[in-house]
Design a protein around this motif. Structure first.
Motif, PDB file in Angstrom:
ATOM      1  N   PRO A  65      25.051   0.987 -11.986  1.00 51.07           N
ATOM      2  CA  PRO A  65      24.172   1.604 -12.988  1.00 51.07           C
ATOM      3  C   PRO A  65      22.738   1.745 -12.466  1.00 51.07           C
ATOM      4  CG  PRO A  65      25.434  -0.206 -13.941  1.00 51.07           C
ATOM      5  CD  PRO A  65      25.609  -0.298 -12.468  1.00 51.07           C
ATOM      6  N   HIS A  66      22.074   2.810 -12.889  1.00 51.41           N
ATOM      7  CA  HIS A  66      20.662   3.032 -12.566  1.00 51.41           C
ATOM      8  C   HIS A  66      19.916   3.388 -13.839  1.00 51.41           C
ATOM      9  CE1 HIS A  66      21.223   3.304  -8.139  1.00 51.41           C
ATOM     10  NE2 HIS A  66      22.402   3.793  -8.467  1.00 51.41           N
ATOM     11  N   SER A  67      18.705   2.910 -13.967  1.00 52.68           N
ATOM     12  CA  SER A  67      17.823   3.309 -15.063  1.00 52.68           C
ATOM     13  C   SER A  67      16.484   3.706 -14.471  1.00 52.68           C
ATOM     14  CB  SER A  67      17.631   2.150 -16.055  1.00 52.68           C
ATOM     15  OG  SER A  67      18.842   1.834 -16.697  1.00 52.68           O
ATOM     16  N   TRP A  68      16.134   4.975 -14.630  1.00 57.04           N
ATOM     17  CA  TRP A  68      14.869   5.491 -14.117  1.00 57.04           C
ATOM     18  C   TRP A  68      14.004   5.883 -15.311  1.00 57.04           C
ATOM     19  CZ3 TRP A  68      17.428   9.432 -10.263  1.00 57.04           C
ATOM     20  CH2 TRP A  68      18.105   8.718  -9.257  1.00 57.04           C
ATOM     21  N   PRO A  83       8.054   3.579 -12.322  1.00 52.25           N
ATOM     22  CA  PRO A  83       7.975   2.261 -11.687  1.00 52.25           C
ATOM     23  C   PRO A  83       9.086   1.946 -10.705  1.00 52.25           C
ATOM     24  CG  PRO A  83       8.547   2.061 -14.021  1.00 52.25           C
ATOM     25  CD  PRO A  83       8.148   3.476 -13.793  1.00 52.25           C
ATOM     26  N   GLN A  84      10.223   2.619 -10.793  1.00 48.88           N
ATOM     27  CA  GLN A  84      11.329   2.321  -9.885  1.00 48.88           C
ATOM     28  C   GLN A  84      11.111   2.879  -8.480  1.00 48.88           C
ATOM     29  OE1 GLN A  84      11.905   3.802 -12.992  1.00 48.88           O
ATOM     30  NE2 GLN A  84      12.309   1.825 -13.984  1.00 48.88           N
ATOM     31  N   SER A  85      10.210   3.816  -8.307  1.00 53.76           N
ATOM     32  CA  SER A  85       9.884   4.420  -7.001  1.00 53.76           C
ATOM     33  C   SER A  85      11.112   4.987  -6.304  1.00 53.76           C
ATOM     34  CB  SER A  85       9.190   3.396  -6.089  1.00 53.76           C
ATOM     35  OG  SER A  85       7.972   2.962  -6.633  1.00 53.76           O
ATOM     36  N   VAL A  86      11.983   5.611  -7.071  1.00 52.08           N
ATOM     37  CA  VAL A  86      13.182   6.245  -6.518  1.00 52.08           C
ATOM     38  C   VAL A  86      12.998   7.757  -6.444  1.00 52.08           C
ATOM     39  CG1 VAL A  86      15.658   6.657  -6.858  1.00 52.08           C
ATOM     40  CG2 VAL A  86      14.693   4.380  -7.287  1.00 52.08           C
ATOM     41  N   ILE A  87      12.424   8.340  -7.502  1.00 52.60           N
ATOM     42  CA  ILE A  87      12.026   9.747  -7.467  1.00 52.60           C
ATOM     43  C   ILE A  87      10.646   9.789  -6.824  1.00 52.60           C
ATOM     44  CG2 ILE A  87      11.461  11.795  -8.807  1.00 52.60           C
ATOM     45  CD1 ILE A  87      14.380  11.117  -8.952  1.00 52.60           C
ATOM     46  N   HIS A  88      10.539  10.402  -5.650  1.00 51.38           N
ATOM     47  CA  HIS A  88       9.294  10.308  -4.889  1.00 51.38           C
ATOM     48  C   HIS A  88       8.297  11.389  -5.251  1.00 51.38           C
ATOM     49  CE1 HIS A  88      10.806   6.959  -2.627  1.00 51.38           C
ATOM     50  NE2 HIS A  88      11.950   7.614  -2.497  1.00 51.38           N
TER      51      HIS A  88
END
Length: 386
Positions: free
Chosen positions: A291-294, A241-246
C-alpha cells in the motif's frame, strides 16, 4: 532554454540518443564537488556502469584525501581543489559532460566555464544559474544545460509528454522539511540539530537547512523559471511529505503528468550524465504490491515566507537573486553558530533584499561579485544586531 524539449529546454533527444548509440566510446565526465553528496552518488552510478562513463577530472572543496582516493579508484590524473581550480580544470580538459555538484554561488565560475567550453552541463549547483541568471542563459547553447535537481529533472521528464503550446503550469513538490505543519510562533526556538533532521533526504548542511526554511524551494522556483522560461505566476509549489512525486507538469487539457520514484538522487544524476538515455538499475522502483499513501497540501506562506520572497526576487532579476542567495548563506552560517534564531534566517534575507539597489544595468561577473560582497556585509551587520 525554454519551456519544452522541442524549443531547447533540454538537449535534443534524438541527436543525443543517436550520438550515444553510434559511439563506442564512454562519455567523458568531469565531476565538480566529487566528495559531496552529489559527487559521491555520481561515482556510485559510474562505478555500477563500467564502460559507459569515463571520469576524466575531479574537483573537491577541501577534502583532498577523499578526492585522492577517488582518483586512485577511477584512474583520474586531473584534479582540482576549490572553485577557482575547478574552473581551470573545466577549461583545461576535454570532456563531454561536466557535473557541477558544488554547493553555493562559488559554482558560478565553473558553470560559465563548462558552457563556454561547449560541454554539456549537468547542473546540480542551482545557485550558479540563479545568481548568474541571464548571464548564464546568454551563453548557453541549445539544450546545453541538463538539470540534476530531482524537481527539475522530473519536470524535464514530464515535459516530454507535450508541446510548448500545451503547457499550463509547473508544479514543484516540497517535502515541507522537518517543520511541516508547524506555526511560525512555534519555530522561534528550534535548534540547528532539529533543522538538520530532514525526514526524507540526506543532504549537506546548507541544503538541509534551506529545506527546513523552504529557501531551497524558493531557489528552485527561480531555477525552474530560468530553465524552462515559464512565468512565475505559472509555477506553483505543493507540499508532498512523502517525496515520491518529484514534480509535475500540468497541461492545458487538465492533464497532469507526474514523475514518481523513491527519494534517491542517483536517478536524476544518471539522467544528467547521459540525457536523454536512462541508465538501468540506478534506482529501486516503487513496490506496487504494497500500500502507498501520497498526500498533498498547500504551502503555509505565513510560517514559511521564503518562496513568496524568492518569487519577488526572481521577478526583480538583475543582482537581486545573488543578494538573496548570499544573505541566506551568511544567515545559515550564523544560525548554526548560535548567533541567530531559525526565523531570523529569512527575516535577514528579506531585510538585505529590501536594502539592495543594483549598481549596474548590465549583469556581469564583476557586478555579481560586488553585489554578493555587499549582501554578505549587510547580512552580517543585521545579524550583529539581532
Amino acid at each position: 532554454m525554454s519551456a519544452m524539449p522541442d524549443q531547447a529546454a533540454m538537449p535534443d533527444q534524438a541527436a543525443a540518443s543517436a550520438q550515444h548509440a553510434t559511439s563506442d566510446q564512454p562519455r567523458r565526465v568531469i565531476i565538480l564537488g566529487s566528495t559531496g553528496s552529489i559527487g559521491t552518488q555520481a561515482l556510485d552510478v559510474i562505478r555500477a556502469n563500467p564502460g559507459r562513463f569515463d571520469v576524466v577530472g575531479l574537483a573537491a572543496g577541501s577534502n583532498r584525501a577523499e578526492m585522492d582516493a577517488q582518483a586512485a579508484e577511477f584512474g583520474v590524473a586531473d584534479l582540482a581543489l576549490g572553485a577557482v581550480e575547478a574552473e581551470q580544470l573545466v577549461r583545461g580538459i576535454d570532456a563531454d559532460v561536466v557535473l557541477n555538484g558544488i554547493t553555493g554561488s562559488v559554482g558560478l565560475g565553473p558553470t560559465l566555464a563548462a558552457l563556454e567550453e561547449g560541454r554539456t552541463l549537468a547542473l546540480a549547483n542551482k545557485e550558479s544559474l540563479i545568481v548568474g541568471g541571464e548571464l548564464v542563459k546568454g551563453i548557453a547553447r541549445h539544450g546545453q544545460i541538463v538539470p540534476v535537481d530531482s524537481e527539475h529533472s522530473a519536470i524535464a521528464q514530464a515535459l516530454r509528454s507535450g508541446t510548448a503550446g500545451e503547457l499550463s503550469r509547473l508544479v514543484l513538490t516540497a517535502s515541507g522539511g522537518p517543520f511541516r505543519g508547524r506555526t511560525r510562533e512555534s519555530l522561534a526556538g528550534v535548534t540547528p540539530r532539529e533543522a538538520l533532521a530532514h525526514p526524507t533526504w540526506n543532504m549537506g548542511l546548507v541544503v538541509t537547512t534551506n529545506s527546513a526554511t523552504l529557501v531551497n524551494k524558493g531557489l528552485e522556483v527561480i531555477e525552474a523559471h530560468l530553465l524552462f522560461d515559464v512565468p512565475y505566476d505559472r509555477i506553483v509549489v505543493t507540499v508532498h511529505p512523502q517525496s515520491v512525486i518529484h514534480s509535475m507538469v500540468e497541461f492545458v487539457d487538465g492533464s497532469t503528468i507526474a514523475q514518481a520514484s523513491p527519494p534517491d538522487m542517483r536517478l536524476p544524476i544518471s539522467l544528467g550524465l547521459d540525457w536523454p538515455n536512462r541508465v538501468a538499475g540506478v534506482g529501486v522502483p516503487l513496490d506496487w504490491n504494497t500500500p502507498h499513501s501520497w498526500t498533498f497540501e498547500p504551502l503555509d506562506t505565513f510560517a514559511f515566507p521564503a518562496v513568496k520572497l524568492a518569487k519577488q526576487v526572481g521577478r526583480a532579476g538583475s543582482t537581486y537573486p545573488a543578494v538573496f542567495n548570499a544573505a541566506n548563506e551568511q544567515a545559515v552560517a550564523a544560525f548554526h553558530a548560535g548567533r541567530i534564531g531559525f526565523l531570523d534566517i529569512v527575516d535577514t534575507i528579506e531585510a538585505v533584499v529590501q536594502l539592495h539597489e543594483p549598481a549596474n544595468a548590465v549583469l556581469t561577473r564583476e557586478a555579481l561579485t560586488e553585489a554578493e560582497v555587499w549582501a554578505r556585509r549587510e547580512a552580517d551587520r543585521i545579524i550583529a544586531h539581532v
